[in-house]
Design an enzyme around this catalytic site. Structure first.
Site, PDB file in Angstrom:
ATOM      1  N   GLU A 141       0.862  -1.081   0.062  1.00  0.00           N
ATOM      2  CA  GLU A 141       0.204  -0.149   0.074  1.00  0.00           C
ATOM      3  C   GLU A 141       1.535   1.093   0.042  1.00  0.00           C
ATOM      4  O   GLU A 141       0.536   1.815   0.951  1.00  0.00           O
ATOM      5  CB  GLU A 141      -0.848   0.038   1.287  1.00  0.00           C
ATOM      6  CG  GLU A 141      -1.696  -0.851   0.779  1.00  0.00           C
ATOM      7  CD  GLU A 141      -3.394  -1.203   2.396  1.00  0.00           C
ATOM      8  OE1 GLU A 141      -2.580  -0.435   3.159  1.00  0.00           O
ATOM      9  OE2 GLU A 141      -3.850  -1.538   1.952  1.00  0.00           O
ATOM     10  N   GLU A 312      -7.117  -7.513  -0.178  1.00  0.00           N
ATOM     11  CA  GLU A 312      -7.346  -7.179   0.947  1.00  0.00           C
ATOM     12  C   GLU A 312      -9.553  -7.377   0.980  1.00  0.00           C
ATOM     13  O   GLU A 312      -8.304  -6.231   0.989  1.00  0.00           O
ATOM     14  CB  GLU A 312      -6.398  -6.785   1.547  1.00  0.00           C
ATOM     15  CG  GLU A 312      -5.177  -6.811   2.115  1.00  0.00           C
ATOM     16  CD  GLU A 312      -4.123  -5.971   3.005  1.00  0.00           C
ATOM     17  OE1 GLU A 312      -4.860  -5.465   3.431  1.00  0.00           O
ATOM     18  OE2 GLU A 312      -2.881  -5.921   2.892  1.00  0.00           O
TER      19      GLU A 312
HETATM   20  C1  GAL Z   1      -4.730  -2.703   5.064  1.00  0.00           C
HETATM   21  C2  GAL Z   1      -3.071  -3.063   5.135  1.00  0.00           C
HETATM   22  C3  GAL Z   1      -3.296  -4.412   5.963  1.00  0.00           C
HETATM   23  C4  GAL Z   1      -4.063  -3.996   7.090  1.00  0.00           C
HETATM   24  C5  GAL Z   1      -5.292  -3.750   7.009  1.00  0.00           C
HETATM   25  C6  GAL Z   1      -6.237  -3.470   8.164  1.00  0.00           C
HETATM   26  O1  GAL Z   1      -4.402  -1.137   4.580  1.00  0.00           O
HETATM   27  O2  GAL Z   1      -2.649  -3.335   4.009  1.00  0.00           O
HETATM   28  O3  GAL Z   1      -2.216  -4.919   7.036  1.00  0.00           O
HETATM   29  O4  GAL Z   1      -2.810  -3.177   7.740  1.00  0.00           O
HETATM   30  O5  GAL Z   1      -5.473  -2.679   6.270  1.00  0.00           O
HETATM   31  O6  GAL Z   1      -8.079  -3.296   7.082  1.00  0.00           O
END
Ligand code: GAL
Length: 645
Positions: A141, A312
């Site tokens: 990110e 994710e």
């Molecule tokens: C994302 C990140 C992850 C985790 C997640 C939690 O932004 O890539 O590592 O922190 O958020 O929602």
């Protein structure tokens, strides 16, 4: 089509095999690991411990999982930060940002580049041919936690170097920036200062260059990682997981380095991030707004040149927004199908198991905190896996009939000089996108200057600088083109064009902007004619040789038409936006299927998907025979049917 993010280093090794087996049982095929594991891989300089990752990868691969390995550069370890303090980023107040979370580096630091290249090379060499490995993720990110732009000594050094290359002489720099204004001229590049901590507004051209410089650094840094990975792991693909609503760097340029794009979809978290009214926030608190995830799917499909993953996927409540409600039952399933409807190749949940320790204890996983027991989100993921198995593969997604031209630089330019406090580029694009999706249309994002061939309708919410490539792409578009206010209003040096806005689009639009008024919240100007509603926030006075389709209260042109080009001279309120989109779609000859504000549909190849974000039922269009779901779409339900209706 499903994956999961996993942190073997968070759990006792005795659990890994069970985890891997249970992932497969759930229907998961891909597992992403490693992106924050630097301190476990290299606990001290040049002292490596790969044995645990070797074992973890073998266990995962032996269970039949395909591995995506992240480079660990989002989390430089403490020994490295202590040894090389010049990697630390600085905030806009000129203060160093500390160790203790993540993303504590500046893209400007040469030391950081060297250290990144070193660790990436070691890992790529070691795992590049691992039989379980299918792809790589660079870093994690970029830009998240406001980390694109940094304001420290390394940044100034690197910025000066960049300016020297770009301008060659201070005369050219002074000329480009208009430094004669307020006696800002410099006699040598060494005199250049960062555009922060000034008494009042800093020079906008300097700020724009500072933003561009950082954006280029992100893309170059990513390319450095990609090149190393490809050298040692030529058979595997490379992606990066982008974040939502981050526009500090040009994602298209990073996308150019990658085989596919991916992004991290936290639809409910983003409800707090986007400038919704409180009323809208409350309404969508447990489902998210129906365009938040789709907007990003469509954006990242473009960034990935047609290919994207959700790396994710929110599986339940998150921990990082001001409030973190539980998604309504059905939403995890809905978001998954929706990503697939927009062309995602894989949807990967974050994370396998909720952590019991550290920062993200309150963030759901597919399994409950510390346990081998599926959470409510995990149960929904399992249902999706079963349903996908029945459905078989999905058809390819095709080019949409509508293109939305999205321009990162316009975000920077309008943020540097908003003129009206609430002129927010991303919000404008989001609302235009929403307007199109409310008509049941598929939308593609397109970068400025890219070909617009094959699109029946092209919308440009705002493109401040219209360069030659962008101008010619718009003029060569055979479909209807709808251009929003403020387009063509500056050149690349942040200068008003000689012929005034819309500058290079004067011919195409038949307009000249002679005045601009920004309106406080609560003020608006009624628009009537072929479209109706009101302009708010930003309202132009046009000298129009084009045909006027609608006018403001005092008779000034609000919407004009010249040939295939429409020009809208204001920030439209919701009524006007709907009205303009309907007219544009009609002019473009598009078949629309207007849907209520809680329903969205999307076609992927021969299939149409429908999603219900609301609290009421919605009957599917006549003739739709669902292959998944029912003829009446219940709240939070999904339906899929074969096209033709
Ligand atoms: C994302 C990140 C992850 C985790 C997640 C939690 O932004 O890539 O590592 O922190 O958020 O929602």
């Amino acid at each position: 089509m499903l994956g999961v993010c996993y942190y073997p280093e968070h759990w006792d090794e005795s659990r890994w095999e069970t985890d891997a087996r249970r992932m497969r049982e759930l229907g998961i095929s891909f597992v992403r690991i490693g992106e924050f594991a630097w301190s476990r891989l290299e606990p001290r300089r040049d002292s490596f411990d790969f044995s645990w990752l070797d074992r973890a990868m073998d266990i995962l691969a032996n269970a039949g999982l395909k591995i995506v390995l992240g480079t660990p550069t989002a989390t430089p370890p403490k020994w490295l930060v202590d040894e090389c303090p010049d990697i630390i980023p600085y905030d806009v107040q000129g203060r160093p940002r500390g160790f203790g979370s993540r993303r504590h580096y500046t893209f400007s630091s040469e030391t950081w580049w060297r250290e990144s290249a070193r660790i990436v090379e070691i890992i790529a060499k070691r795992y590049g041919h691992h039989p379980g490995l299918v792809g790589w993720q660079t870093d994690n990110e970029y830009g998240c936690h406001d980390t694109t732009v940094s304001w420290g000594p390394e940044d100034l050094k690197s910025f000066k170097r960049w300016l020297r290359l770009r301008y060659q002489s201070t005369d050219q720099l002074n000329e480009a920036w208009g430094s004669v204004f307020w006696s800002m001229e410099v006699n040598s590049f060494d005199e250049v200062t960062l555009p922060n901590l000034t008494v009042t507004e800093a020079n906008p051209a300097t700020r724009l260059d500072f933003w561009r410089f950082h954006s280029e650094q992100v893309a170059a840094y990513d390319k450095m990682q990609c090149d190393i990975i490809r050298k040692h792991s030529p058979e595997r693909w490379v992606t990066h997981n982008f974040m939502g609503f981050i526009s500090d760097f040009d994602h298209f340029k990073v996308g150019d380095n990658l085989d596919l794009a991916s992004w991290d979809s936290y639809p409910i978290g983003f409800v707090e991030k986007f400038p919704f009214s409180e009323e809208e926030r409350n309404r969508w608190a447990q489902t998210s707004h129906p365009d938040i995830a789709p907007y990003h799917h469509d954006l990242y499909r473009a960034v990935g040149k047609g290919r994207f993953w959700v790396m994710e996927q929110q599986p339940g409540p998150v921990n990082w927004a001001p409030w973190n409600p539980v998604p309504k039952p059905g939403m995890v399933r809905l978001w998954t199908f929706e990503a697939l409807a927009h062309g995602a190749e894989v949807v990967s949940y974050f994370r396998w198991r909720q952590a019991t320790f550290a920062q993200e204890q309150m963030h759901a996983g597919l399994n409950m905190a510390g346990l081998d027991e599926l959470s409510p989100g995990g149960l929904e993921a399992r249902q999706v896996a079963q349903e996908l198995a029945v459905l078989g593969g999905l058809p390819d997604t095709q080019q949409s009939s509508v293109a939305l031209v999205f321009d990162y630089q316009s975000h920077w330019m309008t943020a540097i000089q908003p003129q009206g406090r609430d002129f927010r580029y991303e919000e404008l694009c989001f609302r235009w996108y929403e307007g199109l999706r409310r008509l049941g249309l598929n939308v593609d994002f397109v970068r400025p200057g890219a070909s617009l061939e094959g699109y029946a309708l092209v919308v440009v919410p705002c493109m401040t600088e219209v360069d030659e490539a962008a101008r010619s792409a718009l003029e060569n578009a055979s479909g209807t083109v709808l251009i929003g206010a403020r387009s063509g209003s500056r050149d690349r040096n942040f200068v008003i064009p000689e012929n005034l806005a819309p500058g290079p689009l004067a011919d195409a639009t038949g307009n000249r902007v002679i005045q601009v008024s920004t309106l406080r919240p609560g003020l608006s100007d009624t628009v009537s004619g072929k479209v109706a509603g009101a302009g708010s926030r930003w309202r132009e006075t046009l000298e129009a040789s084009a045909t006027v389709l609608a006018r403001f209260e005092n008779g000034d042109a609000a919407l004009t038409e010249k040939g295939n080009t429409l020009y809208l001279a204001c920030w439209p309120d919701q009524t006007l936006l709907e009205s303009v989109m309907t007219l544009a779609a009609e002019k473009a000859g598009l078949d629309t299927l207007p849907v209520p504000d809680f329903i969205r549909i999307r076609r992927r190849g021969s299939l149409t998907f429908a999603f219900n974000y609301g609290i009421q039922d919605w009957p599917l269009p006549e003739g739709a025979v669902p292959v998944l779901g029912e003829a009446v779409l219940k709240p939070q339900a999904v339906a899929i049917w074969k096209n033709a209706c």
